[in-house]
Design an enzyme around this catalytic site. Structure first.
Site, PDB file in Angstrom:
ATOM      1  N   GLY A  48       0.736  -1.259   0.000  1.00  0.00           N
ATOM      2  CA  GLY A  48       0.000   0.000   0.000  1.00  0.00           C
ATOM      3  C   GLY A  48       0.764   1.306   0.000  1.00  0.00           C
ATOM      4  O   GLY A  48       0.131   2.360  -0.097  1.00  0.00           O
ATOM      5  N   GLY A  76       2.843   2.583  -2.270  1.00  0.00           N
ATOM      6  CA  GLY A  76       3.254   3.073  -3.596  1.00  0.00           C
ATOM      7  C   GLY A  76       2.605   4.403  -3.974  1.00  0.00           C
ATOM      8  O   GLY A  76       1.478   4.700  -3.568  1.00  0.00           O
ATOM      9  N   CYS A 124      -0.551   3.905  -5.898  1.00  0.00           N
ATOM     10  CA  CYS A 124      -1.310   2.776  -5.354  1.00  0.00           C
ATOM     11  C   CYS A 124      -2.497   3.324  -4.565  1.00  0.00           C
ATOM     12  O   CYS A 124      -2.349   4.315  -3.846  1.00  0.00           O
ATOM     13  CB  CYS A 124      -0.368   2.022  -4.430  1.00  0.00           C
ATOM     14  SG  CYS A 124      -1.177   0.956  -3.278  1.00  0.00           S
TER      15      CYS A 124
HETATM   16  P1  5GP Z   1       6.638   4.099  -5.680  1.00  0.00           P
HETATM   17  O1  5GP Z   1       8.123   3.953  -5.739  1.00  0.00           O
HETATM   18  O2  5GP Z   1       6.071   4.698  -6.911  1.00  0.00           O
HETATM   19  O3  5GP Z   1       6.152   4.756  -4.431  1.00  0.00           O
HETATM   20  O4  5GP Z   1       6.068   2.603  -5.565  1.00  0.00           O
HETATM   21  C1  5GP Z   1       6.275   1.655  -6.570  1.00  0.00           C
HETATM   22  C2  5GP Z   1       5.568   0.379  -6.179  1.00  0.00           C
HETATM   23  O5  5GP Z   1       4.152   0.577  -6.075  1.00  0.00           O
HETATM   24  C3  5GP Z   1       5.667  -0.748  -7.213  1.00  0.00           C
HETATM   25  O6  5GP Z   1       6.916  -1.369  -7.220  1.00  0.00           O
HETATM   26  C4  5GP Z   1       4.530  -1.650  -6.780  1.00  0.00           C
HETATM   27  O7  5GP Z   1       4.890  -2.499  -5.715  1.00  0.00           O
HETATM   28  C5  5GP Z   1       3.500  -0.674  -6.256  1.00  0.00           C
HETATM   29  N1  5GP Z   1       2.413  -0.465  -7.230  1.00  0.00           N
HETATM   30  C6  5GP Z   1       2.520  -0.117  -8.514  1.00  0.00           C
HETATM   31  N2  5GP Z   1       1.304  -0.004  -9.104  1.00  0.00           N
HETATM   32  C7  5GP Z   1       0.406  -0.301  -8.158  1.00  0.00           C
HETATM   33  C8  5GP Z   1      -1.020  -0.369  -8.153  1.00  0.00           C
HETATM   34  O8  5GP Z   1      -1.706  -0.092  -9.130  1.00  0.00           O
HETATM   35  N3  5GP Z   1      -1.580  -0.743  -6.974  1.00  0.00           N
HETATM   36  C9  5GP Z   1      -0.842  -1.060  -5.873  1.00  0.00           C
HETATM   37  N4  5GP Z   1      -1.477  -1.470  -4.780  1.00  0.00           N
HETATM   38  N5  5GP Z   1       0.502  -0.957  -5.839  1.00  0.00           N
HETATM   39  C10 5GP Z   1       1.113  -0.598  -6.978  1.00  0.00           C
END
Ligand code: 5GP
Length: 348
Positions: free
Chosen positions: A183, A185, A188
């Site tokens: 959660g 991300g 996300c």
């Molecule tokens: P960020 O570095 O952008 O904060 O997080 C990246 C991570 O967010 C990804 O590696 C993956 O684990 C997660 N993530 C990517 N797309 C989604 C999504 O549509 N839903 C959720 N729950 N997590 C996502």
């Protein structure tokens, strides 16, 4: 039903306490790490700066892998590359030793990996098994199946956010590195849509402890928005840190760019469970599910190497502030202080 009342923390709930030390100069701080993994057989290791590009379809590109390979960093390729392109990449591209072949948990994902292995042998030295919810028996069984198919691969699997499931994936699943983050991300919406999640800093502290006690490793996945968050993730015990949003919008990404006056301005950036991604790759959102990701315009950031240079600069400085000569020592030297605000805005 039960309520756990012990406070759990996110990156924005803490700062790293500065410490008196025989200060290493920032220039001399060593960001390279060297790991040996618990399950890959014959035994496998890896050396480099333990930062990874996430397997988002915009970020986990072959071009990203080529640039990050030059920086001794890793890339999780997204899972939508056609088989032939993957075979070509993993058998001919000099950057392939720094790239993870990523698969999801569907039957066709496993079939594709089997075909890959049949045609390319054990060329994918790094494999990532990725699911939004790593808590199911089905997922653990899939990780086990991948381990049996590729005994020599360094296997990254997730996502989970609690120690018992880290241990299950390491011991029961045969993973080498467990991806931690439910959660956090940037794109996300799981927490909003389901109410499920775990504050990321506490997840890392607890999962690192569980993994390291079993000679396993963890990769912090999600929630890093600034270089200081990357330092906090390593300080909390992460062995690797995965980045999505922080490196989205760089030249090495692939996607829909907004171009004005011949210049890149922004890029469409979306979660892999968003409506946009599901429409693109799965022909739409299934009736019985809701999207758990969102879509935004990410401003253009230039070459990824520059963004990573900033992150490495921040990391070296964090190490110097706590007296760590090496990134390896950051977690040992790190004391977090809880705080009510981590930074101040410019005065009006
Ligand atoms: P960020 O570095 O952008 O904060 O997080 C990246 C991570 O967010 C990804 O590696 C993956 O684990 C997660 N993530 C990517 N797309 C989604 C999504 O549509 N839903 C959720 N729950 N997590 C996502």
């Amino acid at each position: 039903m039960r309520v756990e009342t012990e406070l759990k923390l996110d990156f924005d709930d803490v700062l790293i306490r500065p410490k008196r030390s025989v200060a290493p100069s920032r220039a001399s701080v060593d960001l390279q790490r060297s790991y040996r993994f618990r399950n890959a057989s014959p035994a496998a290791g890896w050396n480099g700066t333990p930062i990874m590009a996430a397997n988002l379809d915009t970020v986990g590109t072959m071009r990203m892998a080529q640039v990050l390979h030059g920086l001794h960093m890793l890339t999780c390729l997204h899972k939508y590359y056609p088989l032939e392109q993957l075979i070509d990449f993993f058998t001919t591209d000099p950057a392939s030793p720094s790239a993870f072949y990523t698969l999801g948990i569907r039957e066709e994902d496993f079939d594709k990996l089997q075909m890959f292995v049949k045609k390319a042998g054990d060329q994918a030295r790094l494999i990532c098994v990725d699911a939004a919810n790593g808590y199911t028996k089905f997922f653990v069984d899939r990780v086990k199946q991948v381990r049996e198919l590729c005994p020599g691969a360094i296997l990254l699997a997730g996502n989970v956010a609690t120690p018992e499931m880290v241990q299950e994936l390491l011991i029961g699943g045969g993973a080498d590195i467990v991806k931690v983050g439910i959660g956090p991300g940037s794109v996300c919406t799981t927490r909003e849509m389901t109410g499920v999640g775990y504050p990321q800093l506490s997840a890392l502290l607890e999962c690192a402890d569980a993994a390291h006690g079993n000679k396993g490793h963890i990769c912090a996945d999600g929630g890093c928005r600034r270089p200081g968050d990357v330092a906090k993730a390593f300080g909390a015990g992460a062995d690797f840190v995965m980045l999505g949003g922080m490196i989205a919008g760089t030249d090495e990404c692939e996607g829909e760019w907004v171009i004005a006056d011949g210049q890149k301005r922004s890029m469409k950036f979306y979660g892999m469970s968003s409506v946009e991604a599901q429409e693109k790759h799965q022909g739409g959102v299934k009736d019985y599910t809701a999207a758990e990701g969102k879509c935004m315009e990410m401003p253009y950031k230039g070459p990824v190497a520059e963004v990573l240079r900033q992150i490495m600069g921040g990391l070296r400085s964090a190490c110097a502030y706590v007296g760590a000569d090496r990134l390896k020592d950051l977690s040992k030297c790190c004391t977090f202080v809880r705080c009510t605000r981590t930074h101040y805005p410019v005065p009006d």
